[in-house]
Design an enzyme around this catalytic site. Sequence first.
Site, mmCIF file in Angstrom:
data_model
loop_
_atom_site.group_PDB
_atom_site.id
_atom_site.type_symbol
_atom_site.label_atom_id
_atom_site.label_comp_id
_atom_site.label_asym_id
_atom_site.label_seq_id
_atom_site.Cartn_x
_atom_site.Cartn_y
_atom_site.Cartn_z
ATOM 1 N N HIS A 1 -19.322 12.835 1.354
ATOM 2 C CA HIS A 1 -19.226 11.603 2.324
ATOM 3 C C HIS A 1 -21.904 11.455 2.174
ATOM 4 C CE1 HIS A 1 -19.778 8.633 4.643
ATOM 5 N NE2 HIS A 1 -20.384 9.227 5.541
ATOM 6 N N ASP B 1 -8.198 13.949 6.842
ATOM 7 C CA ASP B 1 -7.541 13.286 6.727
ATOM 8 C C ASP B 1 -7.038 12.141 7.444
ATOM 9 O OD1 ASP B 1 -9.276 12.537 8.642
ATOM 10 O OD2 ASP B 1 -8.994 14.053 10.755
ATOM 11 N N ARG C 1 1.218 -1.068 -0.018
ATOM 12 C CA ARG C 1 0.202 -0.035 0.249
ATOM 13 C C ARG C 1 0.733 1.117 0.045
ATOM 14 N NH1 ARG C 1 -5.790 0.019 0.929
ATOM 15 N NH2 ARG C 1 -6.792 2.679 0.765
#
Length: 219
Positions: free
Chosen positions: A124, A156, A80
């Site tokens: 969102h 964040d 990742r």
Amino acid sequence: MAAVSSLAFPPPVGRPARLVVLVSGSGTNLQALIDAVADPAYGAEIVAVGADRDGVAGLDRAERAGLPTFVHRIKDFPGRADWDAALTASVRAYQPDLVVTAGFMKILGSGFLGAYGGRIVNTHPALLPSFPGAHGVTDALAYGVKVTGCTVHLVDSGVDTGPIIAQGVVEVTDADHADGGEALHERIKIVERTLLVEVVGRLAREGHRIEDRKVWIPA
């Protein structure tokens, strides 16, 4: 009294703000931004569109608009952190003032946040801090809320935990429980697109500052 932490991000002078938009799917929010930046008064231009998968409609929208695109699939990297480093490098090549994650379904890593923290805008489909995560619409519906909506916020290191910039409210009807929230989600998307375009335009034209989780945009 604790010290107030403050970060300031002034708008660019004498030019439109440069936007890199990241997508994972159909790109309807991207399309709303493509339409918005066609007006010079909007104060921003999209300089590239990135994705975490091939063959998504968002990339097709970008290509039809003549925008540069890039794709970084997590499975193509050893880990990742390697993916995050490649994504950071590709975005950096376009020198953006703001990064917009428009339906981008991957969590950004520490390297990316270190480079663009405070300048990454996300949406969102719920009224944060309630119902974060991938199932905001159905979670809100299952909880029995009477109103829900959408949130535009800065990204964040958490999941939908960044400072809130703006929110839009959508009423929940009895009929929404019958279809599992599909119609509700569509109504939220309409509000979401409008709110995202408004917020990104204001950030581009006016800049912003962050003071202890509060985002301030000059009037």
